[in-house]
Write a protein that holds these residues in place. Structure first.
Motif, PDB file in Angstrom:
ATOM      1  N   ARG A  43      25.546   4.593  46.583  1.00 15.80           N
ATOM      2  CA  ARG A  43      26.988   4.388  46.628  1.00 15.80           C
ATOM      3  C   ARG A  43      27.591   5.101  47.843  1.00 15.80           C
ATOM      4  O   ARG A  43      27.239   6.248  48.151  1.00 15.80           O
ATOM      5  CB  ARG A  43      27.639   4.914  45.346  1.00 15.80           C
TER       6      ARG A  43
ATOM      7  N   HIS B  15      31.371   5.133  50.594  1.00 19.72           N
ATOM      8  CA  HIS B  15      32.721   4.658  50.903  1.00 19.72           C
ATOM      9  C   HIS B  15      33.089   5.189  52.284  1.00 19.72           C
ATOM     10  O   HIS B  15      33.275   6.386  52.473  1.00 19.72           O
ATOM     11  CB  HIS B  15      33.735   5.152  49.863  1.00 19.72           C
TER      12      HIS B  15
ATOM     13  N   ASN C 268      28.893  -0.190  48.720  1.00 24.58           N
ATOM     14  CA  ASN C 268      29.416   0.478  49.907  1.00 24.58           C
ATOM     15  C   ASN C 268      30.648  -0.273  50.401  1.00 24.58           C
ATOM     16  O   ASN C 268      30.662  -1.501  50.421  1.00 24.58           O
ATOM     17  CB  ASN C 268      28.356   0.542  51.010  1.00 24.58           C
ATOM     18  N   LYS C 269      31.658   0.476  50.802  1.00 28.11           N
ATOM     19  CA  LYS C 269      32.890  -0.115  51.322  1.00 28.11           C
ATOM     20  C   LYS C 269      33.229   0.539  52.664  1.00 28.11           C
ATOM     21  O   LYS C 269      33.168   1.760  52.798  1.00 28.11           O
ATOM     22  CB  LYS C 269      34.044   0.070  50.340  1.00 28.11           C
ATOM     23  N   TYR C 270      33.572  -0.302  53.632  1.00 33.22           N
ATOM     24  CA  TYR C 270      34.039   0.165  54.939  1.00 33.22           C
ATOM     25  C   TYR C 270      33.031   1.109  55.599  1.00 33.22           C
ATOM     26  O   TYR C 270      33.392   2.122  56.179  1.00 33.22           O
ATOM     27  CB  TYR C 270      35.399   0.858  54.799  1.00 33.22           C
TER      28      TYR C 270
ATOM     29  N   THR D   4      29.277  -5.019  48.345  1.00 30.38           N
ATOM     30  CA  THR D   4      29.787  -4.402  49.565  1.00 30.38           C
ATOM     31  C   THR D   4      31.077  -5.064  50.022  1.00 30.38           C
ATOM     32  O   THR D   4      31.301  -6.252  49.787  1.00 30.38           O
ATOM     33  CB  THR D   4      28.751  -4.492  50.700  1.00 30.38           C
TER      34      THR D   4
ATOM     35  N   CYS E 138      31.311  -4.187  55.159  1.00 26.86           N
ATOM     36  CA  CYS E 138      30.182  -3.287  55.396  1.00 26.86           C
ATOM     37  C   CYS E 138      29.088  -4.037  56.145  1.00 26.86           C
ATOM     38  O   CYS E 138      28.821  -5.215  55.873  1.00 26.86           O
ATOM     39  CB  CYS E 138      29.645  -2.772  54.055  1.00 26.86           C
TER      40      CYS E 138
END
Length: 219
Positions: free
Chosen positions: A106, A108, A128-130, A153, A156
């Motif tokens: 995980r 971010h 995952n983000k950004y 995602t 990403c």
């Protein structure tokens, strides 16, 4: 009718007399079954039309019997409802048949990187983000020949470096929005090489799959 603890009690209303199939299901249970259907299409058990039909049925189900009906002919994929799962897993969690472990990565706004000698579980969840996700499988130790990888995602860049001869199945990626996939791994797969089965969603960003170039990790 009996008098119990200061009030009348009707044995016919006791919860333990209810058929488990008639119990109502929650949104979380419906979503969990949809995830299992995504695993099924990733394994080649369902066609896209069957997946769409069963997903509609699962999301519209009211009882556990209706919900479990979409999984009845899919071996190794079960919905346990509120029953406890295997040791160390929360209620309602399911694993692929023969799975020994499940790992979640995980992030971010950060980089998730795995390379060198690392242990690849039979089920891997990547959220995952950004950020950026880079998984190098060339020197990894696989606990199972088939690895189920679920992606979740948003904006990403996801990059997988896979060994020569390994097979990558991306048919289970069911939700793509403003995302680009560059798969350079297509070719003859070796019978004893790992098989990566990808499911889940990509919201923005990219997914790059390729074999190593002179041992360098750069996608």
């Amino acid at each position: 009718m009996r008098w119990v603890d200061g009030e009348y009690s009707d044995d016919r209303d006791r919860p333990d007399r209810l058929d488990q199939r008639d119990l109502r299901v929650s949104d979380a249970e419906r979503e969990h079954v949809v995830e299992l259907l995504q695993q099924a299409i990733g394994r080649g058990m369902l066609t896209l039309d069957e997946f769409t039909e069963r997903t509609d049925t699962a999301l519209g189900s009211r009882t556990r019997g209706e919900l479990n009906a979409v999984l009845i002919d899919l071996p190794g994929l079960t919905h346990t409802g509120a029953a406890p799962g295997p040791a160390g897993m929360p209620p309602g969690t399911s694993r692929p048949e023969g799975s020994a472990d499940r790992v979640e990565l995980r992030g971010h706004g950060s980089s998730l990187v795995r390379k060198g000698r690392w242990s690849v579980p039979s089920e891997l969840l990547v959220r995952n983000k950004y950020g950026e996700t880079r998984l190098d499988f060339t020197e990894a130790e696989f606990t199972s020949r088939v690895v189920h990888i679920r992606l979740d995602t948003k904006w990403c860049a996801v990059k997988f470096l896979v060994p020569q001869g390994a097979e990558v199945d991306i048919n289970g990626l069911d939700e793509l929005k403003w995302a680009h996939i560059d798969d350079k791994t297509r070719g003859a797969a070796s019978g004893d090489s790992p098989r990566l089965v990808l499911t889940g969603r990509l919201h923005g960003g990219s997914l790059t799959l390729r074999h190593p170039r002179r041992g360098l990790f750069s996608c």
